[in-house]
Scaffold this motif. Sequence first.
Motif, PDB file in Angstrom:
ATOM      1  N   HIS A  21     -12.016  -7.578   4.189  1.00  0.00           N
ATOM      2  CA  HIS A  21     -11.614  -6.405   3.369  1.00  0.00           C
ATOM      3  C   HIS A  21     -12.342  -6.374   2.155  1.00  0.00           C
ATOM      4  O   HIS A  21     -12.167  -5.302   1.449  1.00  0.00           O
ATOM      5  N   VAL A  46      -3.232   1.681   7.340  1.00  0.00           N
ATOM      6  CA  VAL A  46      -3.219   2.815   6.651  1.00  0.00           C
ATOM      7  C   VAL A  46      -2.967   4.052   7.435  1.00  0.00           C
ATOM      8  O   VAL A  46      -2.852   5.231   7.129  1.00  0.00           O
ATOM      9  N   ASN A  52       0.670  -1.184   0.133  1.00  0.00           N
ATOM     10  CA  ASN A  52       0.124  -0.048  -0.164  1.00  0.00           C
ATOM     11  C   ASN A  52       0.769   1.315  -0.050  1.00  0.00           C
ATOM     12  O   ASN A  52       0.294   2.418   0.327  1.00  0.00           O
ATOM     13  N   TYR A  84      -1.476   4.118   1.559  1.00  0.00           N
ATOM     14  CA  TYR A  84      -2.733   4.622   0.787  1.00  0.00           C
ATOM     15  C   TYR A  84      -3.696   3.343   0.956  1.00  0.00           C
ATOM     16  O   TYR A  84      -3.258   2.075   1.178  1.00  0.00           O
ATOM     17  N   HIS A  85      -4.805   3.804   0.787  1.00  0.00           N
ATOM     18  CA  HIS A  85      -5.915   2.798   0.709  1.00  0.00           C
ATOM     19  C   HIS A  85      -5.811   1.974  -0.659  1.00  0.00           C
ATOM     20  O   HIS A  85      -5.910   2.547  -1.578  1.00  0.00           O
ATOM     21  N   GLU A 138     -10.886  -0.776  -4.181  1.00  0.00           N
ATOM     22  CA  GLU A 138     -11.602  -1.783  -3.733  1.00  0.00           C
ATOM     23  C   GLU A 138     -11.649  -2.976  -4.663  1.00  0.00           C
ATOM     24  O   GLU A 138     -11.822  -4.106  -4.062  1.00  0.00           O
TER      25      GLU A 138
END
Length: 341
Positions: A312, A171, A130, A177-178, A181
Amino acid sequence: MLAPPARPESTTAHGTHGNHPSMTTPSELQPVRDHIASRIIGQQPFIDSMLVCLLSDGHLLVEGMPGLAKTTAVKALAESLEGDFHRIQFTPDLLPSDLIGTDIYRHEKGEFEFRQGPLFHNLLLADEVNRAPAKVQSALLEAMAEHQITVGQRTYPLPKLFMVLATQNPVEQEGTYHLPEAQLDRFLMQAVVTYPTRDEEIKILELDSQQQTQSHAPPIKPLTQEELFAMRRDVAGLYLDPKLHSYIVDLVQATRQPKRYDRDLGRWCRFGASPRASIALARCARARAWLDGDTFVTPQHIQSVAPEILRHRILLTFEAEAEGVTTDAFVNRLLTLVAIP
């Protein structure tokens, strides 16, 4: 217990067998488990998650604070398997070509030649995944989703055994960062690694002292890809009662319409899990049952893997975050409300 219907014994090329459809056994995977356990102390749920993903032909996302042996455990798994392993450190300046490779112009041939990148290895450790920018995540997403990569107008298939084990810091850590999705949904499971207990940390110190005094680690005979593929076939053939198909779908549907089960759950969830979660629940429940030495799947197997498959894939509301509600708390409450067949 939703056991498989009785069948008459039949003889195959492998011999005679009755209600036990599996030709491989969990004991054949025990050396892999033992090798990982020799490298890290505790973290048994994390080890189980790696093995479930391995047997289910999926990718694993691992979240935890730095220094919790995430990378060490993944390396130990790679040492236990026959195949190529590559670790790549994800950073903000990483480029897609650093993952997929690039076309190199060969002057003597007068043509371009493709030089493969790290994605063409069997096991890829994406460390701190991430921390990379969106273009790199897109390149990784194609590999995970389509089992191929595209460079220019050409598409290159990845090895039959291809598994991404990605680690990420929470995060809240600076510089993270996220993940998108769509990419999160491609991870079969998400494991959360927690701090060790006091006794486990004492054993960690003892293990570190032993490793400092040993010149070489004890050798291990790696599991061959043919043996692994045989295990995967047996896992896929494990009996799953049709009533449990309905139970799995009810669980996933409940993440999309939680207010039907509980008013608070309806306030806490913005988006539920996709149909890919239903597929993941069935595959991982079979793998969990196989690891337990069972010949059919039970509701308990489904419930044991549900948190790592759903955590998630669920997006909570700001109201839930303000109340300190986690996705694990949401899933655990949902498991108590959805009826078991």
